[in-house]
Design a protein around this motif. Structure first.
Motif, PDB file in Angstrom:
ATOM      1  N   VAL A 155       0.854  -1.502  -0.134  1.00 13.07           N
ATOM      2  CA  VAL A 155       0.409  -0.003  -0.240  1.00 13.07           C
ATOM      3  C   VAL A 155       1.217   1.130  -0.017  1.00 13.07           C
ATOM      4  O   VAL A 155       0.377   2.364  -0.881  1.00 13.07           O
ATOM      5  N   ALA A 156       2.282   1.357   0.758  1.00 12.70           N
ATOM      6  CA  ALA A 156       3.252   2.872   0.579  1.00 12.70           C
ATOM      7  C   ALA A 156       3.003   2.385  -0.304  1.00 12.70           C
ATOM      8  O   ALA A 156       3.423   4.121  -0.854  1.00 12.70           O
ATOM      9  N   LEU A 157       3.930   1.070  -1.414  1.00 12.19           N
ATOM     10  CA  LEU A 157       4.408   1.731  -2.735  1.00 12.19           C
ATOM     11  C   LEU A 157       3.014   2.048  -3.832  1.00 12.19           C
ATOM     12  O   LEU A 157       3.429   2.981  -4.554  1.00 12.19           O
ATOM     13  N   ALA A 158       2.279   1.871  -3.964  1.00 12.23           N
ATOM     14  CA  ALA A 158       1.063   2.444  -3.913  1.00 12.23           C
ATOM     15  C   ALA A 158       1.014   3.480  -3.894  1.00 12.23           C
ATOM     16  O   ALA A 158       0.409   4.915  -5.256  1.00 12.23           O
ATOM     17  N   PHE A 159       1.081   3.848  -2.764  1.00 14.35           N
ATOM     18  CA  PHE A 159       1.260   5.244  -2.670  1.00 14.35           C
ATOM     19  C   PHE A 159       1.715   6.189  -3.680  1.00 14.35           C
ATOM     20  O   PHE A 159       1.713   7.470  -3.915  1.00 14.35           O
ATOM     21  N   GLN A 160       3.780   5.649  -3.526  1.00 13.94           N
ATOM     22  CA  GLN A 160       4.333   6.403  -4.477  1.00 13.94           C
ATOM     23  C   GLN A 160       4.396   6.579  -5.928  1.00 13.94           C
ATOM     24  O   GLN A 160       4.415   7.340  -6.426  1.00 13.94           O
ATOM     25  N   TRP A 161       3.528   5.599  -6.164  1.00 20.05           N
ATOM     26  CA  TRP A 161       2.620   5.397  -7.622  1.00 20.05           C
ATOM     27  C   TRP A 161       2.700   6.965  -8.234  1.00 20.05           C
ATOM     28  O   TRP A 161       2.077   7.211  -9.087  1.00 20.05           O
ATOM     29  N   LEU A 162       0.915   7.208  -7.050  1.00 18.84           N
ATOM     30  CA  LEU A 162       0.306   7.862  -6.887  1.00 18.84           C
ATOM     31  C   LEU A 162       0.190   9.809  -7.268  1.00 18.84           C
ATOM     32  O   LEU A 162      -0.053  10.575  -8.539  1.00 18.84           O
ATOM     33  N   ARG A 163       1.425   9.042  -5.902  1.00 22.63           N
ATOM     34  CA  ARG A 163       2.504  10.407  -6.185  1.00 22.63           C
ATOM     35  C   ARG A 163       2.721  10.398  -7.071  1.00 22.63           C
ATOM     36  O   ARG A 163       3.391  11.574  -7.869  1.00 22.63           O
ATOM     37  N   ALA A 164       3.367   9.634  -8.190  1.00 27.19           N
ATOM     38  CA  ALA A 164       4.338  10.014  -9.514  1.00 27.19           C
ATOM     39  C   ALA A 164       3.206  10.501 -10.592  1.00 27.19           C
ATOM     40  O   ALA A 164       4.128  10.951 -11.396  1.00 27.19           O
ATOM     41  N   ALA A 165       1.856   9.600 -10.801  1.00 31.15           N
ATOM     42  CA  ALA A 165       1.430  10.131 -11.469  1.00 31.15           C
ATOM     43  C   ALA A 165       0.536  11.418 -11.204  1.00 31.15           C
ATOM     44  O   ALA A 165       0.675  11.879 -12.272  1.00 31.15           O
ATOM     45  N   ARG A 166       0.773  11.927 -10.191  1.00 35.36           N
ATOM     46  CA  ARG A 166       0.295  13.535 -10.059  1.00 35.36           C
ATOM     47  C   ARG A 166       1.378  14.312 -10.754  1.00 35.36           C
ATOM     48  O   ARG A 166       0.746  15.068 -11.336  1.00 35.36           O
ATOM     49  N   ASN A 167       2.485  14.263 -10.932  1.00 30.78           N
ATOM     50  CA  ASN A 167       3.589  14.927 -12.015  1.00 30.78           C
ATOM     51  C   ASN A 167       3.511  13.826 -13.308  1.00 30.78           C
ATOM     52  O   ASN A 167       4.464  14.580 -13.081  1.00 30.78           O
ATOM     53  N   ALA A 168       2.910  13.347 -13.633  1.00 28.95           N
ATOM     54  CA  ALA A 168       2.742  12.836 -15.014  1.00 28.95           C
ATOM     55  C   ALA A 168       2.220  13.252 -16.074  1.00 28.95           C
ATOM     56  O   ALA A 168       1.003  13.645 -15.733  1.00 28.95           O
ATOM     57  N   ALA A 169       2.211  12.875 -17.021  1.00 32.65           N
ATOM     58  CA  ALA A 169       0.733  13.721 -18.267  1.00 32.65           C
ATOM     59  C   ALA A 169       1.556  12.424 -19.290  1.00 32.65           C
ATOM     60  O   ALA A 169       2.456  11.502 -19.506  1.00 32.65           O
ATOM     61  N   GLY A 170       0.316  12.250 -20.002  1.00 34.20           N
ATOM     62  CA  GLY A 170       0.109  11.646 -20.758  1.00 34.20           C
ATOM     63  C   GLY A 170       0.717   9.819 -20.425  1.00 34.20           C
ATOM     64  O   GLY A 170       0.520   9.225 -19.562  1.00 34.20           O
ATOM     65  N   PRO A 171       1.451   8.588 -21.214  1.00 34.88           N
ATOM     66  CA  PRO A 171       1.109   7.154 -21.389  1.00 34.88           C
ATOM     67  C   PRO A 171       1.669   7.651 -19.615  1.00 34.88           C
ATOM     68  O   PRO A 171       2.013   6.734 -19.410  1.00 34.88           O
ATOM     69  N   ALA A 172       3.021   8.657 -19.652  1.00 37.31           N
ATOM     70  CA  ALA A 172       3.390   8.190 -17.744  1.00 37.31           C
ATOM     71  C   ALA A 172       2.551   8.290 -16.838  1.00 37.31           C
ATOM     72  O   ALA A 172       3.239   7.509 -16.270  1.00 37.31           O
ATOM     73  N   ARG A 173       1.390   8.616 -17.370  1.00 41.69           N
ATOM     74  CA  ARG A 173       0.719   9.370 -16.323  1.00 41.69           C
ATOM     75  C   ARG A 173      -0.526   7.842 -16.419  1.00 41.69           C
ATOM     76  O   ARG A 173      -0.601   6.994 -14.966  1.00 41.69           O
ATOM     77  N   THR A 174      -0.467   7.034 -17.232  1.00 43.46           N
ATOM     78  CA  THR A 174      -0.985   6.129 -17.809  1.00 43.46           C
ATOM     79  C   THR A 174      -0.265   4.432 -16.851  1.00 43.46           C
ATOM     80  O   THR A 174      -0.771   3.951 -16.134  1.00 43.46           O
ATOM     81  N   THR A 175       1.137   4.285 -16.868  1.00 46.15           N
ATOM     82  CA  THR A 175       1.674   3.357 -16.305  1.00 46.15           C
ATOM     83  C   THR A 175       1.804   3.741 -14.858  1.00 46.15           C
ATOM     84  O   THR A 175       1.865   2.576 -14.313  1.00 46.15           O
ATOM     85  N   ALA A 176       1.774   4.858 -14.669  1.00 49.13           N
ATOM     86  CA  ALA A 176       1.626   5.587 -12.884  1.00 49.13           C
ATOM     87  C   ALA A 176       0.194   4.372 -12.548  1.00 49.13           C
ATOM     88  O   ALA A 176       0.910   4.019 -11.224  1.00 49.13           O
ATOM     89  N   LEU A 177      -0.320   5.259 -13.145  1.00 47.99           N
ATOM     90  CA  LEU A 177      -1.993   5.097 -12.678  1.00 47.99           C
ATOM     91  C   LEU A 177      -2.281   3.486 -12.726  1.00 47.99           C
ATOM     92  O   LEU A 177      -2.749   2.611 -11.723  1.00 47.99           O
ATOM     93  N   SER A 178      -1.639   2.912 -13.504  1.00 47.54           N
ATOM     94  CA  SER A 178      -1.883   1.356 -13.991  1.00 47.54           C
ATOM     95  C   SER A 178      -0.787   0.899 -12.593  1.00 47.54           C
ATOM     96  O   SER A 178      -1.640  -0.573 -12.037  1.00 47.54           O
ATOM     97  N   TYR A 179      -0.106   0.716 -12.340  1.00 46.04           N
ATOM     98  CA  TYR A 179       1.005   0.094 -11.098  1.00 46.04           C
ATOM     99  C   TYR A 179      -0.253   0.315  -9.693  1.00 46.04           C
ATOM    100  O   TYR A 179      -0.613  -0.332  -9.427  1.00 46.04           O
ATOM    101  N   ALA A 180      -0.070   0.755  -9.511  1.00 45.10           N
ATOM    102  CA  ALA A 180      -1.202   2.251  -8.388  1.00 45.10           C
ATOM    103  C   ALA A 180      -2.228   1.049  -8.417  1.00 45.10           C
ATOM    104  O   ALA A 180      -2.036   0.747  -7.298  1.00 45.10           O
ATOM    105  N   ALA A 181      -3.060   1.231  -8.965  1.00 45.89           N
ATOM    106  CA  ALA A 181      -4.172   0.266  -9.403  1.00 45.89           C
ATOM    107  C   ALA A 181      -3.953  -1.612  -9.194  1.00 45.89           C
ATOM    108  O   ALA A 181      -4.614  -1.887  -8.235  1.00 45.89           O
TER     109      ALA A 181
END
Length: 420
Positions: A155-181
């Motif tokens: 769960v802590a790692l999922a938080f890290q990926w959500l934080r990465a998604a917040r500062n990403a856009a496009g395919p990069a954001r999709t990747t980060a959100l996919s990791y978290a989900a």
């Protein structure tokens, strides 16, 4: 200067690294900042090495690895090798996967600011909870505490990926959100599995969830690959290899200490200690014989190499457990035969050799002779199982011979290369 990675170059704010020299003026600013935007680091960043926080993270995993090794020793020594190995594989999978996912994430997104450190500390707390649950998992098939610790880490790692998604856009954001989900969904699966009694169906559920965990990165990175740093990744894996081999060094030390304490068994235990040290020293030499980061050139190769280290780490740590089993058998505390005790050392050693050859060093081998060194040594180590009380020393000599032959062949190949 290399172009920014797909997640953007972002701020580079890792802890100060004492290994940097005065002439490294081109290196990024590494002073600590309380809060920065979590954007991806440059995969070609110079002077990218493990940070003190990463080293601290690794050392905390020693507790969990040691707990798993201790329970494996007890199970094998009591004649319950099958149950012990199964429990060890399950627990070590959780330890290894939590370490692996954090390591690859940190290679791409380490900001080392306050939120990052707190999330990392939460993951460390999770591994300590996991370690506390290891005895119950082995002795009573009660995985509740171990799974709780694992879920905390994830769960802590999922938080890290959500934080990465917040500062990403496009395919990069999709990747980060996919990791978290993916992480969150699989953790729900682990919690549901806890509600089921441990048995045949439970183990099938574990297998399904384990495959799901391994599939999350493959699924998430279909949109875009994260910008991990090859040199940093290879160093992190090397450091964890040293940690698990250190557990085996400790076991060899116990053998020598037991030889001193049990003077009547000095003739049996001292060769075990010396043979164990030969095995561990040779394993270190063979693993670090090549700079693997030069071969991590694609996502597919990196996945195979990274996932294959489950067997590398697990077998390296199991060597130490096997040495302790041999000691207990020699002093009459283990309820197994001498051959079975020897197999507790030789089997994981052979697995280590074969796995290192398959996923780690094979890419640097040239010609049949170089390729045959590690598989041939694995066969020799397995044959030493039947050498009675000389099994561990003979296995150690076989490992040392593999090192010597490998160095000779490599030297010959290096001398021929300029002429070609």
């Amino acid at each position: 200067m290399p172009a920014p990675g797909p997640f953007g170059r972002g701020h580079v704010c890792t802890a100060y690294d004492a290994r940097m020299t005065d002439h490294d003026q081109a290196a990024p600013d590494r002073r600590f900042r309380p809060l920065v935007r979590m954007t991806a680091r440059d995969p070609h960043e110079p002077h990218r090495v493990a940070t003190p926080l990463e080293l601290f993270f690794d050392l905390c995993f020693v507790v969990a690895v040691a707990q798993a090794g201790v329970r494996l020793v007890h199970a094998v020594a009591e004649g319950h090798a099958g149950q012990g190995v199964l429990g060890y594989c399950l627990v070590f999978f959780a330890i290894w996967l939590a370490w692996l996912n954090f390591t690859w994430f940190a290679s791409a997104f380490d900001t080392d600011d306050v939120p990052y450190r707190i999330a990392t500390f939460v993951q460390i707390a999770g591994v300590l909870v996991l370690a506390a649950g290891v005895p119950r998992a082995f002795d009573a098939n009660d995985f509740s505490i171990a799974v709780a610790g694992y879920v905390i880490m994830r769960v802590a790692l999922a938080f890290q990926w959500l934080r990465a998604a917040r500062n990403a856009a496009g395919p990069a954001r999709t990747t980060a959100l996919s990791y978290a989900a993916g992480l969150v969904v699989v953790q729900v699966g682990w919690v549901v599995l806890l509600l089921q009694p441990v048995g045949g169906l439970w183990y099938w559920g574990f297998l399904i969830l384990a495959v799901a965990e391994l599939a999350v990165p493959i699924w998430a990175e279909r949109a875009q690959r994260t910008t991990w740093h090859p040199h940093h990744i290879s160093e992190r894996y090397g450091l964890f290899t040293i940690i698990v081999l250190g557990e085996s060094v400790a076991a060899a030390t116990v053998a020598v200490q037991s030889a001193v304490d049990e003077f009547s068994a000095l003739g049996e235990l001292l060769p075990v200690g010396l043979g164990g040290l030969l095995i561990v020293f040779s394993a270190y030499w063979l693993y670090f014989a090549i700079p693997i980061h030069q071969h991590l050139t694609s996502g597919a190769r990196a996945f195979l190499w990274g996932y294959g280290h489950y067997l590398v780490f697990g077998s390296a740590a199991a060597i130490g457990a096997g040495l302790e089993v041999v000691v207990e058998q020699a002093v009459g505390k283990a309820h197994i035969s001498q051959t079975a005790a020897a197999a507790a050392v030789t089997l994981p050693t052979a697995v280590f050799l074969l796995t290192v050859w398959l996923i780690h060093s094979r890419s640097a081998k040239r010609g049949f002779a170089e390729h045959a060194v590690l598989p041939g040594c694995a066969l020799a180590v397995l044959a030493s199982t039947f050498c009675g009380d000389a099994a561990v020393p003979v296995a150690g000599l076989a490992m040392a011979a593999a090192v010597a032959v490998g160095e000779v062949l490599h030297s010959r190949h290096s001398r021929r290369r300029p002429a070609a």
